[in-house]
Enzyme design. Structure first.
Site, PDB file in Angstrom:
ATOM      1  N   GLU A 164       0.840  -1.210   0.000  1.00 14.60           N
ATOM      2  CA  GLU A 164       0.000   0.000   0.000  1.00 14.60           C
ATOM      3  C   GLU A 164       0.868   1.251   0.000  1.00 14.60           C
ATOM      4  OE1 GLU A 164      -3.070  -0.135  -0.408  1.00 14.60           O
ATOM      5  OE2 GLU A 164      -3.578  -2.218   0.068  1.00 14.60           O
ATOM      6  N   ARG A 224     -17.751  -1.181   5.936  1.00 13.30           N
ATOM      7  CA  ARG A 224     -18.934  -1.753   5.272  1.00 13.30           C
ATOM      8  C   ARG A 224     -19.567  -2.842   6.134  1.00 13.30           C
ATOM      9  NH1 ARG A 224     -18.046  -5.055   1.867  1.00 13.30           N
ATOM     10  NH2 ARG A 224     -15.790  -4.888   1.780  1.00 13.30           N
ATOM     11  N   CYS A 259      -7.587  -2.705   8.339  1.00 18.90           N
ATOM     12  CA  CYS A 259      -6.212  -2.697   7.819  1.00 18.90           C
ATOM     13  C   CYS A 259      -5.705  -1.276   7.650  1.00 18.90           C
ATOM     14  CB  CYS A 259      -6.140  -3.431   6.479  1.00 18.90           C
ATOM     15  SG  CYS A 259      -6.312  -5.207   6.650  1.00 18.90           S
ATOM     16  N   HIS A 267      -1.228  -5.757   1.425  1.00 17.84           N
ATOM     17  CA  HIS A 267      -2.422  -6.601   1.327  1.00 17.84           C
ATOM     18  C   HIS A 267      -2.103  -7.835   0.482  1.00 17.84           C
ATOM     19  CE1 HIS A 267      -5.761  -3.747   2.702  1.00 17.84           C
ATOM     20  NE2 HIS A 267      -6.060  -4.909   3.240  1.00 17.84           N
TER      21      HIS A 267
END
Ligand code: PCA
Length: 200
Positions: A80, A90, A143, A165
């Protein structure tokens, strides 16, 4: 011997396994470029994961910290680039918390860049035949929150820290047929190469 801290997450969102912590444990105790790797499995829970990580860092004083997590649906290893000062979940985390459109640390920058050599890691993985691409952001779930708090806590130090990831593991894909995946051994090798590259 100086140490490297490698973290993964426990399963979340109804999945029985999480390849991130499994790949990290495969490297636990290994010596990479003269450093001992220590693996730590973090709870998939806002705040709690970051607290546990920062406590471990205070005890261990590692020379490098790479945190990892599962990104369901991604087909490649994705270091990332940025941690965002933002949470928007979510689904609830493993303790039932679900922050929506929340700033993580008031007064802190909107984003921090990874202090890992993201592009060199990706090039190294490609050279080893491992699918990889830089990712702009770790999302807005646990994360990203862990990555942000890790970067915030180390902003005034020279410690290299970052987040990678990983895709679903082929060994687990029977639970989610059709989901892109890589073999666990390849995910572990990618993390080993990321550690090596970050120490160069
Ligand atoms: N992936 C989630 C949290 C834990 C994990 O492995 C995420 O991408 O935020």
């Amino acid at each position: 011997m100086s140490e490297i801290l490698l973290t993964g997450f426990e399963p979340f969102g109804g999945d029985p396994r999480n390849p991130s912590s499994e790949a990290c444990s495969m490297l636990d105790g290994e010596v990479v470029a003269g450093h001992r790797v220590r693996a730590l499995c973090l709870p998939t829970a806002f705040k709690v994961a970051a607290l546990k990580l920062l406590r471990q860092m205070a005890r261990q004083r590692p020379a490098l910290v790479i945190a990892t997590g599962l990104a369901v649906g991604r087909a490649e290893i994705t270091p990332e680039r940025f941690a965002l000062n933002f949470a928007d979940a979510r689904i609830p985390d493993n303790r039932g918390r679900q922050p929506r459109a929340k700033v993580l640390v008031r007064g802190a920058p909107l984003a921090y860049a990874s202090t890992l050599p993201v592009d060199r890691i990706v090039a190294r993985l490609h050279a080893a035949g491992i699918p990889a691409t830089p990712s702009l952001s770790a999302g807005a779930f646990v994360c990203n929150e862990l990555f942000f708090r890790l970067r915030h806590a180390t902003e005034t130090t020279s410690l290299r820290v970052g987040f990678i990831h990983v895709p679903y593991a082929s060994e687990h894909v029977v639970v989610r047929p059709g989901t892109p995946s890589l073999p666990l051994a390849m995910i572990a090798q990618a993390l080993r190469l990321a550690v090596q590259t970050s120490l160069e």
